[in-house]
Design an enzyme around this catalytic site. Structure first.
Site, PDB file in Angstrom:
ATOM      1  N   GLU A   1      14.903 -15.185  22.705  1.00  0.00           N
ATOM      2  CA  GLU A   1      15.960 -14.179  22.846  1.00  0.00           C
ATOM      3  C   GLU A   1      15.344 -12.870  23.345  1.00  0.00           C
ATOM      4  O   GLU A   1      14.640 -12.178  22.617  1.00  0.00           O
ATOM      5  CB  GLU A   1      16.672 -13.969  21.509  1.00  0.00           C
ATOM      6  CG  GLU A   1      17.345 -15.234  20.985  1.00  0.00           C
ATOM      7  CD  GLU A   1      17.834 -15.072  19.562  1.00  0.00           C
ATOM      8  OE1 GLU A   1      18.744 -14.249  19.324  1.00  0.00           O
ATOM      9  OE2 GLU A   1      17.305 -15.772  18.675  1.00  0.00           O
TER      10      GLU A   1
ATOM     11  N   GLU B   1       9.020 -11.539  18.159  1.00  0.00           N
ATOM     12  CA  GLU B   1      10.423 -11.792  17.832  1.00  0.00           C
ATOM     13  C   GLU B   1      11.198 -12.367  19.012  1.00  0.00           C
ATOM     14  O   GLU B   1      12.210 -13.041  18.825  1.00  0.00           O
ATOM     15  CB  GLU B   1      11.086 -10.501  17.347  1.00  0.00           C
ATOM     16  CG  GLU B   1      10.566 -10.016  16.009  1.00  0.00           C
ATOM     17  CD  GLU B   1      11.316  -8.796  15.517  1.00  0.00           C
ATOM     18  OE1 GLU B   1      12.553  -8.839  15.456  1.00  0.00           O
ATOM     19  OE2 GLU B   1      10.655  -7.780  15.204  1.00  0.00           O
TER      20      GLU B   1
ATOM     21  N   GLU C   1      15.529 -20.707   7.156  1.00  0.00           N
ATOM     22  CA  GLU C   1      14.800 -20.226   8.339  1.00  0.00           C
ATOM     23  C   GLU C   1      13.329 -20.523   8.152  1.00  0.00           C
ATOM     24  O   GLU C   1      12.764 -20.271   7.089  1.00  0.00           O
ATOM     25  CB  GLU C   1      14.926 -18.704   8.517  1.00  0.00           C
ATOM     26  CG  GLU C   1      16.190 -18.171   9.093  1.00  0.00           C
ATOM     27  CD  GLU C   1      16.092 -16.643   9.268  1.00  0.00           C
ATOM     28  OE1 GLU C   1      15.014 -16.153   9.667  1.00  0.00           O
ATOM     29  OE2 GLU C   1      17.084 -15.956   8.997  1.00  0.00           O
TER      30      GLU C   1
ATOM     31  N   LYS D   1      15.684  -9.329  21.493  1.00  0.00           N
ATOM     32  CA  LYS D   1      15.142  -9.096  20.162  1.00  0.00           C
ATOM     33  C   LYS D   1      13.910  -8.212  20.293  1.00  0.00           C
ATOM     34  O   LYS D   1      13.353  -8.047  21.367  1.00  0.00           O
ATOM     35  CB  LYS D   1      14.793 -10.411  19.472  1.00  0.00           C
ATOM     36  CG  LYS D   1      16.006 -11.267  19.114  1.00  0.00           C
ATOM     37  CD  LYS D   1      15.691 -12.283  18.049  1.00  0.00           C
ATOM     38  CE  LYS D   1      15.564 -11.610  16.695  1.00  0.00           C
ATOM     39  NZ  LYS D   1      15.432 -12.607  15.597  1.00  0.00           N
TER      40      LYS D   1
END
Length: 449
Positions: free
Chosen positions: A311, A320, A257, A314
């Site tokens: 997203e 985030e 990641e 999140k």
């Protein structure tokens, strides 16, 4: 043919192509507006250079959607399931339920046993992590599956020190108790050691360029005589040094990641499209080049950008929610050359744009008639966040009228095309731009040519 007789350019091209096939993306699903997995699989295969994905569970809809695509799929065992997988019978049942029904149509690459387990604990999970990895590997082999590897991603909280890299080491307790036996297992099974290096979390205004692959004075490590011009290299070499101190410098390192958000909370103004494009573009350039790091020259890193989509579920921070390369409608949040056939070099590099190539006559770049407003707005966001002068399309500017997305996109897309080489691929914009020999200038709004 002897290597010495192969043209240098051809060797570079071979290196470029082989390195390019190691760009992956983390495919998270914490959104209530995301496209179905079948559309995602088709999009990645047909439109992007992404050839591998990593998901954070064993979602059967996603696993099935990627069958027969040739895209490598890495799945994840939820942290809470780790203790049960130390039982061989449970591990076999897990493989029978989550892998065998879809194998080999779906090209499983890795099974991640948990996510950042050492960092987040609790101790019961930490103690059972390596035993579960061993037992799950044995279950795969017993099931006749020998080409799927086992690993576990780590936050860089596993490091006691990373600056300078020569001083780096794993945290006492985890080093000998957990990481040494894990590295021994990874070496034996020819698997990679997964880490999550986020320079975003080490950002400060003083070291912005160092975090973003931009020109800077760098960091000199006196012990090794190496100079670091970006924090990504520093963190990767810190991991390498820590592994070497335990006796495992030969184990492959995988970037499981890494990324940068394009938006965030008010207190984090560095979470913006320009910085996200700079970081992920610089990362792409590094991975594709295969140059490695100061202590690992020429070493290639399988890399998974975080993440595929913005997203909306999140949180709690806006940061985030905004790590995605794409919006849910598949439009780019910013452009880093991820589209197949675009030939565009990743943005975010420290190099200056190539000078305009000579052309016969005059050409301009304009939107295609079928380009959507969402796609054109993405083009505007990208160009204007990359340092271009977008004042003419702002209120009061010469090209503000007509005040609509298509007209504004036409102006900035042409500006980008004219100042970045006037090659056809500079007008690609994910297949939304077209070359014309008809001057789109109107009145006081003059288009560069």
């Amino acid at each position: 043919m002897e290597l010495s007789k192969i043209p240098l350019f051809f060797l570079f091209l071979l290196r470029l192509l082989s390195a390019a096939n190691s760009i992956g993306v983390n495919y998270g699903t914490l959104g209530d507006n995301l496209p179905p997995p079948s559309q995602v699989a088709h999009f990645l295969k047909s439109s992007t250079i992404i050839d591998r994905i990593k998901i954070f569970d064993v979602n059967p809809d996603i696993i099935k959607a990627f069958a027969n695509t040739g895209i490598l799929v890495t799945v994840t065992v939820p942290n809470g399931d780790i203790p049960s997988l130390t039982n061989p019978r449970n591990a076999l049942r897990w493989v029978d339920s989550h892998i065998k029904p879809y194998y080999p149509a779906t090209k499983f690459h890795y099974i991640c046993v948990g996510t950042e387990v050492l960092h987040w604990g609790p101790q019961n999970l930490v103690d059972n992590l390596v035993p579960a990895m061993r037992v799950l590997h044995a279950a795969l082999v017993k099931s006749g599956i020998n080409d799927v590897k086992i690993s576990s991603p780590h936050s860089l909280g596993i490091l006691l020190e990373s600056n300078p890299p020569s001083n780096a080491s794993f945290r006492p307790g985890w080093d000998v108790g957990n990481l040494a036996p894990m590295l021994q297992f990874l070496r034996k099974t020819k698997s990679g050691f997964m880490v999550n290096p986020y320079t975003y979390f080490g950002y400060s205004p003083a070291n912005a360029n160092y975090c973003l692959f931009k020109p800077n004075a760098g960091l000199f490590d006196k012990a090794t005589g190496k100079r670091y011009t970006n924090q990504f290299d520093q963190l990767m070499d810190a991991v390498y040094v820590s592994m070497k101190k335990l006796g495992y410098p030969d184990v492959e390192i995988i970037v499981a990641e890494t990324g940068w958000p394009s938006g965030g909370d008010p207190q984090n103004p560095h979470a913006n499209p320009a910085n996200a494009a700079a970081y992920n573009g610089g990362l792409m350039k590094k991975v594709i080049s295969g140059v490695g790091t100061p202590l690992m020259p020429g070493r290639k890193f399988e890399t998974y950008i975080f993440s595929l989509f913005n997203e909306n579920l999140k949180g709690p921070s806006l940061d985030e929610k905004n790590f995605g390369l794409f919006r849910p409608d598949f439009t780019q949040v910013y452009n880093i050359g991820i589209f197949r056939g675009s030939q565009q070099a990743p943005t975010g590099s420290s190099q200056k744009p190539a000078p305009a190539a000579p052309v016969q006559g005059k050409k301009w770049c304009v939107p295609k008639p079928d380009a959507t407003n969402a796609a054109l707005q993405s083009n505007i966001d990208y160009v204007c966040s990359s340092g271009a002068d977008c004042r003419p399309i702002q209120a009061g500017g010469a090209c503000f009228e007509p005040n609509n997305v298509r007209a504004h996109a036409a102006f900035v897309m042409n500006s980008f095309y004219q100042t970045n080489g006037r090659n056809d691929f500079n007008c690609d914009f994910a297949h939304t731009g077209a070359i014309t020999n008809i001057d789109p200038s109107k009145g006081s709004c003059k288009y560069q040519s």
